[in-house]
Design an enzyme around this catalytic site. Structure first.
Site, short mmCIF file in Angstrom:
data_model
loop_
_atom_site.label_atom_id
_atom_site.label_comp_id
_atom_site.label_asym_id
_atom_site.label_seq_id
_atom_site.Cartn_x
_atom_site.Cartn_y
_atom_site.Cartn_z
N ASN A 1 -6.89 10.83 14.81
CA ASN A 1 -6.99 10.96 13.34
C ASN A 1 -5.79 11.70 12.76
O ASN A 1 -5.74 12.94 12.80
CB ASN A 1 -8.29 11.68 12.97
CG ASN A 1 -9.49 10.78 13.17
OD1 ASN A 1 -9.75 10.34 14.30
ND2 ASN A 1 -10.22 10.47 12.13
N TYR B 1 -21.31 11.10 6.44
CA TYR B 1 -21.87 9.84 6.95
C TYR B 1 -22.69 10.08 8.23
O TYR B 1 -22.24 9.77 9.32
CB TYR B 1 -20.76 8.83 7.21
CG TYR B 1 -19.98 8.43 5.99
CD1 TYR B 1 -20.62 8.25 4.76
CD2 TYR B 1 -18.61 8.20 6.06
CE1 TYR B 1 -19.89 7.87 3.62
CE2 TYR B 1 -17.89 7.81 4.94
CZ TYR B 1 -18.54 7.66 3.73
OH TYR B 1 -17.82 7.29 2.62
N THR C 1 0.83 -1.22 0.00
CA THR C 1 0.00 0.00 0.00
C THR C 1 0.86 1.26 0.00
O THR C 1 0.36 2.34 -0.26
CB THR C 1 -0.94 0.05 1.23
OG1 THR C 1 -0.15 -0.02 2.41
CG2 THR C 1 -1.94 -1.09 1.21
N GLY C 2 2.14 1.12 0.27
CA GLY C 2 3.04 2.28 0.27
C GLY C 2 3.47 2.64 -1.15
O GLY C 2 3.10 1.97 -2.11
N TYR D 1 -9.92 -4.14 12.34
CA TYR D 1 -8.71 -3.30 12.34
C TYR D 1 -8.28 -3.00 13.77
O TYR D 1 -7.12 -3.24 14.15
CB TYR D 1 -8.98 -2.00 11.56
CG TYR D 1 -7.88 -0.97 11.74
CD1 TYR D 1 -6.62 -1.20 11.20
CD2 TYR D 1 -8.11 0.20 12.46
CE1 TYR D 1 -5.61 -0.26 11.37
CE2 TYR D 1 -7.10 1.14 12.63
CZ TYR D 1 -5.86 0.90 12.09
OH TYR D 1 -4.85 1.81 12.27
N ALA E 1 1.10 -1.75 8.20
CA ALA E 1 -0.16 -2.44 8.50
C ALA E 1 -1.21 -2.00 7.49
O ALA E 1 -1.10 -0.92 6.90
CB ALA E 1 -0.63 -2.09 9.90
N LYS F 1 -4.90 -4.22 16.11
CA LYS F 1 -4.00 -3.30 16.83
C LYS F 1 -3.89 -3.71 18.29
O LYS F 1 -2.80 -3.70 18.88
CB LYS F 1 -4.52 -1.86 16.71
CG LYS F 1 -4.38 -1.29 15.30
CD LYS F 1 -2.92 -1.03 14.95
CE LYS F 1 -2.68 -0.72 13.51
NZ LYS F 1 -1.29 -0.51 13.16
N PHE G 1 5.31 0.69 11.58
CA PHE G 1 4.09 1.30 11.01
C PHE G 1 3.35 0.36 10.08
O PHE G 1 2.16 0.55 9.86
CB PHE G 1 4.46 2.55 10.20
CG PHE G 1 5.09 3.65 10.99
CD1 PHE G 1 4.29 4.58 11.64
CD2 PHE G 1 6.47 3.78 11.08
CE1 PHE G 1 4.86 5.60 12.37
CE2 PHE G 1 7.04 4.81 11.81
CZ PHE G 1 6.23 5.72 12.45
N SER H 1 -3.69 2.54 17.65
CA SER H 1 -4.78 3.38 17.14
C SER H 1 -5.86 3.58 18.19
O SER H 1 -6.08 2.72 19.06
CB SER H 1 -5.40 2.67 15.93
OG SER H 1 -6.64 3.21 15.62
#
Ligand code: UDP
Length: 326
Positions: free
Chosen positions: A169, A205, A35-36, A140, A74, A144, A72, A116
């Site tokens: 956030n 949302y 994803t990086g 998720y 994940a 963690k 980091f 998180s």
């Protein structure tokens, strides 16, 4: 100090790598680029494209004089973690188990773990401190919490020195590094895309939450302040600093307040409409970060929401299509 940064090609990992290098540390990035972004890898860092599940490959990297690890790497999309929990447990939990084994085998004792606010789930009260109940409401957050506990058990068993940093956030950017998730699900980049016309509108949302204007309230913390906490954490690990610390701004902003701030910063109207609630969204998540301030000596330097959004805006303006467009 020679520091291995897993996930150094991602958002918070790249900013932390930048700050470590600025402070004169040696940085070795370990990232499988799932994803990086290769473009996010700091030029001054060594880079190993390597999967954490490959314990032996990671052990080799760590055996080159690494003194500490910032972990980091994940997966971080909440909705995807709910629909595909095994993907998340395999990558986030098994990856961390493999990393810890590699650390043990390489004799590396110090690790900062990216945790998180998701470990708290739906909080009983706010602001949330570290003694609040830990009851994640999605996979998720479950991963963690599982990793926090695994690292803490290793600490008891063989002296791993570990500190979990529970981010609220993360937002904002540096000149070089910013948020580029595919797909993007986070509020501030989406709002900025709507402001620039790259997206037709933002869907909010839910507007029936028990908050100031009915929209959800979150604690947006500048990614540079998060990076700073890692630098301080690395100094404190050898002194026996352990456990978990919240990293937040201590102030909440509703979705509508974020939209207003982005409108001020960009000078553009932001088209939005109200939509249904997103499942698993608590009404309010705001951190009590007094413990991190006290234990790490951490001070937030970029706490104004307009400053956070302005930095994110500048990065988006310079990278309209993300890293690939730079
Ligand atoms: N949000 C929203 N529309 C979007 C994306 C996010 O209304 O398109 C809201 C979301 O419900 C939450 C807040 O913005 O209340 C922050 O969401 P984000 O996904 O950025 O972070 P999270 O709090 O889920 O970690």
């Amino acid at each position: 100090m020679k520091v291995a940064v897993t996930g150094g090609a991602g958002y918070i990992g790249s900013v932390t790598s930048e700050c470590l290098l600025e402070k004169g540390h040696e940085v070795v990035i370990v990232d499988n680029l799932s994803t990086g972004h290769e473009e996010a890898v700091e030029r001054g860092a060594a880079f190993h494209r390597c999967d954490l599940l490959d314990t032996e490959a990671v052990r080799k990297v760590l055996s080159t004089g690494i003194e500490a690890v910032c972990h980091f790497a994940a997966f971080s999309q909440v909705a995807e973690s709910v629909s595909d929990p095994l993907k998340y447990y395999r990558n986030n939990v098994c990856g961390a188990v493999s990393l810890a084994a590699a650390m043990r085998d390489a004799g590396v004792t110090d690790i900062l773990f990216s945790s998180s606010a998701a470990v708290y789930g739906e909080p009983d009260s706010t602001p949330i401190n570290e003694d609040s109940r830990l009851q994640p409401v999605n996979a998720y957050g479950g991963t963690k919490l599982a990793v926090e506990r695994m690292l803490s058990d290793c600490s008891k068993a063989w002296g791993l020195r570990t500190l979990s940093l529970r981010y609220f956030n993360a937002a904002g950017a540096t000149g070089k590094h910013g948020e580029d998730h595919r797909p993007e699900t986070h509020l501030i980049p989406l709002v900025l895309d709507a402001a620039a016309g790259r997206r037709d509108e933002l869907v909010i949302y839910g507007d029936d939450y028990p908050t100031i204007d009915g929209t959800c309230v979150r604690d947006y913390i500048h990614v540079k302040d998060l990076a700073e906490a890692h630098l301080l954490g690395l100094e404190k690990l050898p002194a026996g600093c352990t456990g978990a610390l919240n990293l937040g701004n201590g102030r909440g902003f509703s979705v509508l307040q974020v939209i207003e701030a982005a409108s001020r910063v960009t000078g553009n109207d932001i088209p939005f409409r109200m939509g249904a609630r997103r499942s698993g969204d608590p009404a309010v998540l705001v951190a009590a970060s007094a413990r991190a301030e006290e234990i790490l000596g951490w001070k937030r330097r970029h706490h104004e929401i307009d400053v956070i959004i302005e930095d994110a805006y500048r990065w988006k303006r310079d990278h309209p299509g993300g890293y690939a467009s730079a």
